[in-house]
Design a protein around this motif. Structure first.
Motif, PDB file in Angstrom:
ATOM      1  N   GLY A   8       8.118  18.914   3.029  1.00 53.88           N
ATOM      2  CA  GLY A   8       7.542  18.184   4.020  1.00 53.88           C
ATOM      3  C   GLY A   8       8.402  16.982   4.345  1.00 53.88           C
ATOM      4  O   GLY A   8       9.568  17.004   3.764  1.00 53.88           O
ATOM      5  N   VAL A   9       7.903  16.352   5.265  1.00 56.02           N
ATOM      6  CA  VAL A   9       8.544  15.248   6.057  1.00 56.02           C
ATOM      7  C   VAL A   9       8.185  13.794   5.561  1.00 56.02           C
ATOM      8  O   VAL A   9       6.895  13.471   5.624  1.00 56.02           O
ATOM      9  N   HIS A  10       8.709  12.873   5.207  1.00 57.75           N
ATOM     10  CA  HIS A  10       8.516  11.536   4.793  1.00 57.75           C
ATOM     11  C   HIS A  10       9.101  10.563   5.241  1.00 57.75           C
ATOM     12  O   HIS A  10      10.272  10.471   5.542  1.00 57.75           O
ATOM     13  N   GLY A  11       8.565   9.274   5.647  1.00 58.18           N
ATOM     14  CA  GLY A  11       8.931   8.003   6.308  1.00 58.18           C
ATOM     15  C   GLY A  11       9.034   7.029   5.417  1.00 58.18           C
ATOM     16  O   GLY A  11       7.894   6.728   4.990  1.00 58.18           O
ATOM     17  N   PHE A  12      10.025   6.410   5.113  1.00 54.94           N
ATOM     18  CA  PHE A  12      10.128   5.072   4.454  1.00 54.94           C
ATOM     19  C   PHE A  12      10.584   3.803   5.338  1.00 54.94           C
ATOM     20  O   PHE A  12      11.608   4.180   6.214  1.00 54.94           O
ATOM     21  N   THR A  13      10.045   2.695   5.076  1.00 54.19           N
ATOM     22  CA  THR A  13      10.524   1.390   6.087  1.00 54.19           C
ATOM     23  C   THR A  13      11.114   0.496   4.963  1.00 54.19           C
ATOM     24  O   THR A  13      10.671   0.445   3.859  1.00 54.19           O
ATOM     25  N   LEU A  14      12.183   0.163   5.590  1.00 54.90           N
ATOM     26  CA  LEU A  14      13.203  -1.022   4.582  1.00 54.90           C
ATOM     27  C   LEU A  14      12.386  -2.191   4.811  1.00 54.90           C
ATOM     28  O   LEU A  14      12.113  -2.719   5.866  1.00 54.90           O
ATOM     29  N   ASP A  15      11.843  -2.712   3.598  1.00 54.22           N
ATOM     30  CA  ASP A  15      11.367  -3.964   3.368  1.00 54.22           C
ATOM     31  C   ASP A  15      12.571  -5.029   3.053  1.00 54.22           C
ATOM     32  O   ASP A  15      12.961  -5.173   2.009  1.00 54.22           O
ATOM     33  N   PRO A  16      12.962  -5.831   3.881  1.00 51.95           N
ATOM     34  CA  PRO A  16      14.200  -6.602   3.938  1.00 51.95           C
ATOM     35  C   PRO A  16      13.831  -7.681   2.791  1.00 51.95           C
ATOM     36  O   PRO A  16      14.943  -8.185   1.948  1.00 51.95           O
ATOM     37  N   SER A  17      12.837  -8.007   2.422  1.00 50.65           N
ATOM     38  CA  SER A  17      12.570  -9.158   1.478  1.00 50.65           C
ATOM     39  C   SER A  17      12.784  -8.655   0.118  1.00 50.65           C
ATOM     40  O   SER A  17      12.952  -9.426  -0.770  1.00 50.65           O
ATOM     41  N   VAL A  18      12.565  -7.150  -0.036  1.00 45.11           N
ATOM     42  CA  VAL A  18      12.727  -6.774  -1.347  1.00 45.11           C
ATOM     43  C   VAL A  18      14.028  -5.786  -1.291  1.00 45.11           C
ATOM     44  O   VAL A  18      14.545  -5.449  -2.559  1.00 45.11           O
ATOM     45  N   GLY A  19      14.579  -5.574  -0.146  1.00 43.36           N
ATOM     46  CA  GLY A  19      15.762  -4.488  -0.164  1.00 43.36           C
ATOM     47  C   GLY A  19      15.337  -3.301  -0.473  1.00 43.36           C
ATOM     48  O   GLY A  19      16.374  -2.721  -1.061  1.00 43.36           O
ATOM     49  N   GLU A  20      14.367  -2.642  -0.212  1.00 45.44           N
ATOM     50  CA  GLU A  20      13.900  -1.525  -0.660  1.00 45.44           C
ATOM     51  C   GLU A  20      13.169  -0.673   0.340  1.00 45.44           C
ATOM     52  O   GLU A  20      12.495  -1.201   1.228  1.00 45.44           O
ATOM     53  N   PHE A  21      13.643   0.529   0.546  1.00 49.16           N
ATOM     54  CA  PHE A  21      12.696   1.678   1.251  1.00 49.16           C
ATOM     55  C   PHE A  21      11.663   1.876   0.703  1.00 49.16           C
ATOM     56  O   PHE A  21      11.472   2.403  -0.325  1.00 49.16           O
ATOM     57  N   LEU A  22      10.469   1.552   1.474  1.00 51.33           N
ATOM     58  CA  LEU A  22       9.128   1.789   0.707  1.00 51.33           C
ATOM     59  C   LEU A  22       8.282   2.902   1.477  1.00 51.33           C
ATOM     60  O   LEU A  22       8.426   2.850   2.934  1.00 51.33           O
ATOM     61  N   LEU A  23       7.610   3.861   0.788  1.00 50.88           N
ATOM     62  CA  LEU A  23       6.791   4.750   1.632  1.00 50.88           C
ATOM     63  C   LEU A  23       5.785   4.151   2.676  1.00 50.88           C
ATOM     64  O   LEU A  23       5.172   3.639   2.249  1.00 50.88           O
ATOM     65  N   SER A  24       6.178   4.637   4.092  1.00 50.88           N
ATOM     66  CA  SER A  24       5.141   4.162   4.895  1.00 50.88           C
ATOM     67  C   SER A  24       4.657   5.312   5.703  1.00 50.88           C
ATOM     68  O   SER A  24       3.364   5.182   6.240  1.00 50.88           O
ATOM     69  N   HIS A  25       5.251   6.376   5.690  1.00 51.93           N
ATOM     70  CA  HIS A  25       4.979   7.470   6.468  1.00 51.93           C
ATOM     71  C   HIS A  25       4.934   8.901   5.852  1.00 51.93           C
ATOM     72  O   HIS A  25       5.758   9.671   5.888  1.00 51.93           O
ATOM     73  N   PRO A  26       3.741   8.984   4.961  1.00 49.74           N
ATOM     74  CA  PRO A  26       3.850  10.272   4.076  1.00 49.74           C
ATOM     75  C   PRO A  26       3.554  11.487   4.676  1.00 49.74           C
ATOM     76  O   PRO A  26       2.842  11.287   5.734  1.00 49.74           O
ATOM     77  N   ASN A  27       4.254  12.481   4.276  1.00 54.15           N
ATOM     78  CA  ASN A  27       3.706  13.908   5.344  1.00 54.15           C
ATOM     79  C   ASN A  27       3.312  13.789   6.639  1.00 54.15           C
ATOM     80  O   ASN A  27       2.509  14.127   7.246  1.00 54.15           O
ATOM     81  N   ILE A  28       4.536  13.721   7.260  1.00 51.69           N
ATOM     82  CA  ILE A  28       4.531  13.538   8.617  1.00 51.69           C
ATOM     83  C   ILE A  28       4.370  14.764   9.318  1.00 51.69           C
ATOM     84  O   ILE A  28       5.038  15.900   8.892  1.00 51.69           O
ATOM     85  N   ARG A  29       3.366  15.056  10.484  1.00 51.84           N
ATOM     86  CA  ARG A  29       3.173  16.344  11.091  1.00 51.84           C
ATOM     87  C   ARG A  29       3.116  16.222  12.537  1.00 51.84           C
ATOM     88  O   ARG A  29       2.436  15.121  12.944  1.00 51.84           O
ATOM     89  N   ILE A  30       4.092  16.885  13.190  1.00 54.27           N
ATOM     90  CA  ILE A  30       4.251  16.568  14.855  1.00 54.27           C
ATOM     91  C   ILE A  30       3.086  17.341  15.423  1.00 54.27           C
ATOM     92  O   ILE A  30       2.707  18.815  14.947  1.00 54.27           O
ATOM     93  N   PRO A  31       2.383  16.691  16.266  1.00 59.03           N
ATOM     94  CA  PRO A  31       1.241  17.332  17.016  1.00 59.03           C
ATOM     95  C   PRO A  31       1.607  18.593  17.502  1.00 59.03           C
ATOM     96  O   PRO A  31       3.001  18.897  18.022  1.00 59.03           O
ATOM     97  N   GLU A  32       0.807  19.635  17.369  1.00 64.22           N
ATOM     98  CA  GLU A  32       1.309  21.064  18.128  1.00 64.22           C
ATOM     99  C   GLU A  32       1.408  20.770  19.456  1.00 64.22           C
ATOM    100  O   GLU A  32       2.247  21.686  20.004  1.00 64.22           O
ATOM    101  N   GLN A  33       0.709  20.096  20.106  1.00 65.60           N
ATOM    102  CA  GLN A  33       0.896  20.148  21.632  1.00 65.60           C
ATOM    103  C   GLN A  33       1.364  18.758  22.010  1.00 65.60           C
ATOM    104  O   GLN A  33       0.761  17.651  21.486  1.00 65.60           O
TER     105      GLN A  33
END
Ligand code: FBP
Length: 342
Positions: free
Chosen positions: A178-203
């Motif tokens: 699967g595809v997962h998205g993480f966003t960098l939180d500059p205040s803690v300097g960590e990439f945190l899970l923000s978009h789990p299991n991304i699915r692209i719309p079929e249409q």
């Protein structure tokens, strides 16, 4: 406040699911994440330090090298070589395979990357990115590295992803689960899970292509664009046209909203009859991600991940995005090849 998962935690969890995992992949990924943080810092303050503009050099692609591109390339090569788990690297900016210095420990992984994608947008503060593709060597670890270890089909990737340097910095990747998205939180300097299991719309509902080159396209490619702009398409209205000119940014938008990115072959430059984008460091990683998200990627005929690379900087036509959209492109080209009229 839900517990937020860091990217390292996510990778460690993934590693548990891989029989015989050694921790090598986690070490490689940690160096990739650190490189992304260092590059983000430079991108964020690019206008304030002497890192915009050109270095004065020309790269293997025949393109003038941007200072930020050169900086990102240097950071990645330096950090990744110190992961202790690589036997080779390859970069869009380097003509040949980059060996890991003898002084450093090595492993069985190979990484291919585009250090800074969207170079035409670097100096104007528009989204840019870093793209990466990871393989395991096929030849015996104790023996010499073979070019076939680096020139593997995209379907052999063990992981692929990109870092998007935009209003926020995101890391989007797949390890084949699967595809997962993480966003960098500059205040803690960590990439945190923000978009789990991304699915692209079929249409899809968006098409992304540089229409400025239409006059250099063949008849079939013009038919493809006409389909997305026609009210008679599957959407029953013209798709919306969106083109940033950074593959990472155009791909990311279409991944979330649904749509298709097209970089067709064109007749502009006889030296580049197959379009602009590089199979190994741009198309293969994006094709792996889009397929893992339920989409599709072709070169106008075959599945991108089935293409056997014949050299490191090979270029291909690229059609990538929502399943229904890319299938339509495939049908239009197939009909044309079979002489059927639309
Ligand atoms: P770089 O990796 O050198 O930036 O080249 C790739 C790229 O910038 C893609 O990100 C983008 O989709 C495409 O080239 C834009 O090309 P054009 O300016 O011909 O539309």
């Amino acid at each position: 406040m839900p517990q937020q998962v860091t990217v390292t935690e996510h990778i460690l969890l993934h590693q548990k699911m891989v029989p015989g995992a050694t921790g090598q992949f986690t070490r490689l990924f940690n160096e990739l994440v650190l490189s992304a943080k260092i590059i983000t810092r430079a991108v964020n303050k690019a206008g304030l330090v002497d890192i915009l503009g050109f270095t004065g050099d020309v790269n293997v692609q025949g393109e003038e090298v941007k200072k930020l591109d050169e900086y990102a390339n240097r950071i990645l090569i330096h950090r990744l070589a110190r992961s202790g788990v690589l036997c080779a690297m390859a970069s869009e900016e380097n003509a040949d395979i980059i060996e890991v210095p003898d002084s450093l420990p090595r492993g069985d992984y190979i990484i291919i990357f585009d250090p800074l994608d969207g170079s035409s947008n670097i100096d104007v503060n528009v989204n840019i990115g870093t793209i990466f593709s990871i393989y395991k060597r096929k030849s015996d670890s104790g023996g010499p590295l073979m070019s076939s270890d680096v020139l593997q089909k995209g379907s052999e990737q063990v992981a692929a992803g990109y870092v998007l340097y935009g209003s926020s910095t995101m890391l989007v990747f797949t390890c084949g689960d699967g595809v997962h998205g993480f966003t960098l939180d500059p205040s803690v300097g960590e990439f945190l899970l923000s978009h789990p299991n991304i699915r692209i719309p079929e249409q899809g509902k968006i098409y992304s292509v540089n229409e400025g080159y239409e006059r250099y396209w063949d008849r079939e490619t013009k038919q493809v664009l006409a389909y997305f702009k026609s009210p008679k398409n599957a959407l029953r209205k013209p798709y919306s046209g969106r083109y940033i000119g950074s593959l990472v940014a155009d791909f990311h938008r279409n991944l979330l909203y649904g749509g298709i990115f097209l970089y067709p072959a064109d007749l502009r430059d006889p030296k580049k009859p197959s379009g602009k984008l590089r199979l190994t460091c741009e198309c293969n990683p994006m094709a792996f991600i889009v397929e893992q998200a339920g989409g599709m990627a072709i070169d106008g005929g075959q599945r991108v991940l089935d293409i056997e690379p014949d050299h490191l900087h090979q270029r291909i036509p690229f059609y990538c995005g929502s399943l229904n959209d890319v299938k339509m492109v495939q049908d239009i080209f197939e009909e044309a090849r079979s002489g059927k009229q639309r």
